[in-house]
Scaffold this active site. Structure first.
Site, PDB file in Angstrom:
ATOM      1  N   CYS A   1       0.850  -1.188   0.000  1.00 21.45           N
ATOM      2  CA  CYS A   1       0.000   0.000   0.000  1.00 21.45           C
ATOM      3  C   CYS A   1       0.886   1.239   0.000  1.00 21.45           C
ATOM      4  O   CYS A   1       1.797   1.361   0.829  1.00 21.45           O
ATOM      5  CB  CYS A   1      -0.907  -0.012   1.226  1.00 21.45           C
TER       6      CYS A   1
ATOM      7  N   CYS B   1       0.294   3.204   3.632  1.00 23.80           N
ATOM      8  CA  CYS B   1       0.755   2.692   4.935  1.00 23.80           C
ATOM      9  C   CYS B   1       1.802   1.585   4.842  1.00 23.80           C
ATOM     10  O   CYS B   1       2.229   1.065   5.867  1.00 23.80           O
ATOM     11  CB  CYS B   1      -0.436   2.218   5.754  1.00 23.80           C
TER      12      CYS B   1
ATOM     13  N   CYS C   1      -7.311  -1.092   1.256  1.00 24.01           N
ATOM     14  CA  CYS C   1      -6.336  -1.595   2.219  1.00 24.01           C
ATOM     15  C   CYS C   1      -7.049  -1.717   3.559  1.00 24.01           C
ATOM     16  O   CYS C   1      -7.684  -0.764   4.020  1.00 24.01           O
ATOM     17  CB  CYS C   1      -5.158  -0.633   2.322  1.00 24.01           C
TER      18      CYS C   1
ATOM     19  N   CYS D   1      -5.388   0.897   6.333  1.00 20.51           N
ATOM     20  CA  CYS D   1      -5.566   2.354   6.313  1.00 20.51           C
ATOM     21  C   CYS D   1      -6.815   2.812   5.561  1.00 20.51           C
ATOM     22  O   CYS D   1      -7.163   3.986   5.607  1.00 20.51           O
ATOM     23  CB  CYS D   1      -4.339   3.032   5.716  1.00 20.51           C
TER      24      CYS D   1
ATOM     25  N   CYS E   1      -8.301  -5.876  -9.741  1.00 18.29           N
ATOM     26  CA  CYS E   1      -7.888  -4.857 -10.704  1.00 18.29           C
ATOM     27  C   CYS E   1      -7.462  -3.628  -9.889  1.00 18.29           C
ATOM     28  O   CYS E   1      -8.306  -2.933  -9.321  1.00 18.29           O
ATOM     29  CB  CYS E   1      -9.067  -4.558 -11.625  1.00 18.29           C
TER      30      CYS E   1
END
Length: 143
Positions: free
Chosen positions: A55, A58, A104, A107, A128
């Site tokens: 991510c 984070c 995510c 976060c 995707c």
């Protein structure tokens, strides 16, 4: 589509001013306002190196290169996340469609969407994902 109206809370507390300083405008719009980068323009669309996709907000590890495949859709595609704990899925009714948004789970950053048209010999799913929502960490060749 901002995540501010979402009821779910995430463990990682984001500071908007810090995110605006640290992220590119595209990374910020994708992760914080569910924007979508144009097809075939993302940094990781054709990446084939061995490693982990994290991510961009984070640094939570999300996908590994072994689950990446060429879907032809114009965005990096994976048939599964790293594990069942790293992804949050939410029904998305935007743009006159019903889709499943992928975020995510640490976060709340918007990553992309998941569809049921992935490789049948794997999970049958296609995550995707916007390149702008990811950072790639390659594995050393001797591992």
């Amino acid at each position: 589509m901002s995540h501010d109206s979402d009821d779910k809370t995430f463990p990682y507390e984001k500071d908007d001013a810090e995110l605006r300083r640290r992220l590119t405008p595209m990374q910020y719009e994708v992760t914080q306002h569910a924007a979508t980068e144009r097809a075939f323009t993302g940094e990781y669309t054709d990446t084939e190196d061995d490693g982990i996709y994290k991510c961009v907000v984070c640094s939570t590890p999300l996908f590994e290169s072994g689950s990446k495949f060429h879907s032809g859709c114009g965005w990096p595609s994976y048939f599964k996340p790293l594990n069942g704990e790293v992804i949050d899925e939410k029904v998305d009714y935007s743009h006159g469609m019903v889709r499943v948004e992928v975020r995510c789970n640490h976060c709340g950053a918007h990553l992309g969407h998941v569809f049921e048209d992935g490789p049948r010999d794997q999970t049958g799913l296609r995550y995707c994902i916007n390149s702008a929502a990811l950072n790639f960490e390659s594995r050393p060749e001797n591992e």
